[in-house]
Enzyme design. Sequence first.
Site, PDB file in Angstrom:
ATOM      1  CG  ASP A  85      -2.085   0.951   1.075  1.00  0.00           C
ATOM      2  OD1 ASP A  85      -2.465   1.254  -0.074  1.00  0.00           O
ATOM      3  OD2 ASP A  85      -2.593   1.424   2.109  1.00  0.00           O
ATOM      4  N   GLY A  86       0.313   2.311  -0.602  1.00  0.00           N
ATOM      5  CA  GLY A  86       0.982   3.619  -0.573  1.00  0.00           C
ATOM      6  C   GLY A  86       1.463   4.104  -1.928  1.00  0.00           C
ATOM      7  CD1 TRP A 130       7.089   6.861  -3.090  1.00  0.00           C
ATOM      8  CD2 TRP A 130       6.436   7.127  -5.223  1.00  0.00           C
ATOM      9  NE1 TRP A 130       8.222   6.988  -3.863  1.00  0.00           N
ATOM     10  CE2 TRP A 130       7.849   7.148  -5.179  1.00  0.00           C
ATOM     11  CE3 TRP A 130       5.806   7.272  -6.459  1.00  0.00           C
ATOM     12  CZ2 TRP A 130       8.637   7.315  -6.315  1.00  0.00           C
ATOM     13  CZ3 TRP A 130       6.598   7.440  -7.593  1.00  0.00           C
ATOM     14  CH2 TRP A 130       7.990   7.459  -7.509  1.00  0.00           C
ATOM     15  NE  ARG A 183      -4.745   6.724  -6.891  1.00  0.00           N
ATOM     16  CZ  ARG A 183      -4.571   6.479  -5.591  1.00  0.00           C
ATOM     17  NH1 ARG A 183      -4.297   7.460  -4.767  1.00  0.00           N
ATOM     18  NH2 ARG A 183      -4.676   5.257  -5.130  1.00  0.00           N
ATOM     19  CB  SER A 214     -13.318  -7.674  -3.733  1.00  0.00           C
ATOM     20  OG  SER A 214     -12.792  -8.928  -3.428  1.00  0.00           O
ATOM     21  CD  GLU A 215     -13.268  -5.074  -0.683  1.00  0.00           C
ATOM     22  OE1 GLU A 215     -12.087  -5.454  -0.871  1.00  0.00           O
ATOM     23  OE2 GLU A 215     -14.176  -5.845  -0.334  1.00  0.00           O
ATOM     24  CG  ASN A 216      -8.092  -2.076  -4.925  1.00  0.00           C
ATOM     25  OD1 ASN A 216      -7.134  -2.835  -4.773  1.00  0.00           O
ATOM     26  ND2 ASN A 216      -8.341  -1.086  -4.064  1.00  0.00           N
ATOM     27  NE  ARG A 231      -7.862   1.894  -5.321  1.00  0.00           N
ATOM     28  CZ  ARG A 231      -6.652   2.033  -4.829  1.00  0.00           C
ATOM     29  NH1 ARG A 231      -5.670   2.462  -5.604  1.00  0.00           N
ATOM     30  NH2 ARG A 231      -6.400   1.751  -3.574  1.00  0.00           N
ATOM     31  CB  ILE A 243      -6.995  -7.193   7.461  1.00  0.00           C
ATOM     32  CG1 ILE A 243      -6.581  -7.340   8.930  1.00  0.00           C
ATOM     33  CG2 ILE A 243      -6.720  -8.473   6.682  1.00  0.00           C
ATOM     34  CD1 ILE A 243      -5.287  -8.021   9.190  1.00  0.00           C
ATOM     35  CB  SER A 244      -7.657  -3.630   3.163  1.00  0.00           C
ATOM     36  OG  SER A 244      -7.448  -2.390   3.779  1.00  0.00           O
TER      37      SER A 244
HETATM   38  C1  IPE Z   1      -5.426  -2.765  -0.103  1.00  0.00           C
HETATM   39  O1  IPE Z   1      -5.129  -1.424  -0.277  1.00  0.00           O
HETATM   40  C2  IPE Z   1      -5.464  -3.451  -1.438  1.00  0.00           C
HETATM   41  C3  IPE Z   1      -4.177  -3.608  -2.108  1.00  0.00           C
HETATM   42  C4  IPE Z   1      -3.006  -3.264  -1.652  1.00  0.00           C
HETATM   43  C5  IPE Z   1      -4.257  -4.250  -3.399  1.00  0.00           C
HETATM   44  P1  IPE Z   1      -6.273  -0.310  -0.386  1.00  0.00           P
HETATM   45  O2  IPE Z   1      -5.575   0.986  -0.534  1.00  0.00           O
HETATM   46  O3  IPE Z   1      -7.229  -0.669  -1.458  1.00  0.00           O
HETATM   47  O4  IPE Z   1      -7.006  -0.445   1.011  1.00  0.00           O
HETATM   48  P2  IPE Z   1      -7.845   0.628   1.839  1.00  0.00           P
HETATM   49  O5  IPE Z   1      -8.843   1.220   0.881  1.00  0.00           O
HETATM   50  O6  IPE Z   1      -6.892   1.659   2.336  1.00  0.00           O
HETATM   51  O7  IPE Z   1      -8.447  -0.154   2.947  1.00  0.00           O
HETATM   52  C1  IPE Z   2      -1.838   0.076  -3.314  1.00  0.00           C
HETATM   53  O1  IPE Z   2      -1.560   1.426  -3.368  1.00  0.00           O
HETATM   54  C2  IPE Z   2      -1.951  -0.520  -4.687  1.00  0.00           C
HETATM   55  C3  IPE Z   2      -3.320  -0.896  -5.060  1.00  0.00           C
HETATM   56  C4  IPE Z   2      -4.360  -0.833  -4.293  1.00  0.00           C
HETATM   57  C5  IPE Z   2      -3.503  -1.368  -6.410  1.00  0.00           C
HETATM   58  P1  IPE Z   2      -2.727   2.488  -3.365  1.00  0.00           P
HETATM   59  O2  IPE Z   2      -3.118   2.777  -4.764  1.00  0.00           O
HETATM   60  O3  IPE Z   2      -3.835   2.062  -2.476  1.00  0.00           O
HETATM   61  O4  IPE Z   2      -1.978   3.737  -2.758  1.00  0.00           O
HETATM   62  P2  IPE Z   2      -2.557   4.759  -1.686  1.00  0.00           P
HETATM   63  O5  IPE Z   2      -2.998   3.970  -0.492  1.00  0.00           O
HETATM   64  O6  IPE Z   2      -3.690   5.488  -2.344  1.00  0.00           O
HETATM   65  O7  IPE Z   2      -1.401   5.645  -1.366  1.00  0.00           O
HETATM   66 MG    MG Z   3      -4.196   2.337  -0.500  1.00  0.00          MG
END
Ligand code: IPE
Ligand code: IPE
Ligand code: MG
Length: 253
Positions: free
Chosen positions: A21-22, A26, A34, A67-69, A72, A192-193
């Site tokens: 994550d991040g 970043w 992004r 699943s939640e992504n 986006r 844990i997401s």
């Molecule tokens: C968890 O990160 C999913 C992945 C790293 C693929 P998210 O950025 O989607 O989780 P939340 O929204 O902060 O819980």
């Molecule tokens: C995790 O990074 C990668 C995926 C979920 C695909 P994020 O895209 O969630 O990055 P942040 O949390 O918005 O910084």
């Molecule tokens: Mg994230």
Amino acid sequence: MPAPNPPVPDALPRHVAIIMDGNGRWAESRGLERSAGHRQGLETTRRAVRFYATRGIDTLSLFAFSSENWGRPSSEVEALFDLFVSAIEAELPELRERGVTLRFVGERAGFPGELRQRMQDAEDLTRDNGGMCLVIALGYGGRWDILQAARRWAEAGMPGDGDGEAVFGSFLATSGLPDVDLLIRTGGEQRISNFLLWQAAYAELLFLETYWPDVGDRELEHSLAWYGRRQRRFGRVRGPSEGAVAGVESSRA
Ligand code: IPE
Ligand code: IPE
Ligand code: MG
């Protein structure tokens, strides 16, 4: 009070799972799109795979798309899918050389045909490799996994009288793999997401502030050293006389 067991520096987790994550933050902190963060995150992913494979880790699970992504913006989702397609193609030769077995877990419905084909081909080409198992969670959610397992388990007549948990576990997407010993999340959040909910029931949880693209050898080394200092108890009482220390057992016996 009895002294705690001494740490065993070389106690290794069998199964490391990472919530990478991040990436977005970043990029945003640098005034970039992004998607630039996701591309840079892929560099870290490559380094992490090499690192844990070299250290003799049995299974490495990476959360790449939840699943939640799906919630986006479609432009970000499409950029991620394009990145996954090119990453599988670019990384496959080295993974094969290292003897890594690739396995994708998650709901593939809705993925572009090209991505599904690449995933299938990569699995077919690495199936008989004897090295580290690299699990990429794409379209994965822990609740999805438990539900799909429950459906198939019910269809099979709910087997598993003696060892119900082990039998049920064999219906999960991670069938045949050890439970998660070490779960790492980068990027500062402590949740844990919806990652490997069943499989990480007794994982040691390591939360790092570092954004995934900034993770380097220092953080990776730290993860194993930190794990080596944990004392795993699995609900039992541990005294010095029992000699049980972190990482010696990696699943409930
Ligand atoms: C968890 O990160 C999913 C992945 C790293 C693929 P998210 O950025 O989607 O989780 P939340 O929204 O902060 O819980
Ligand atoms: C995790 O990074 C990668 C995926 C979920 C695909 P994020 O895209 O969630 O990055 P942040 O949390 O918005 O910084
Ligand atoms: Mg994230």
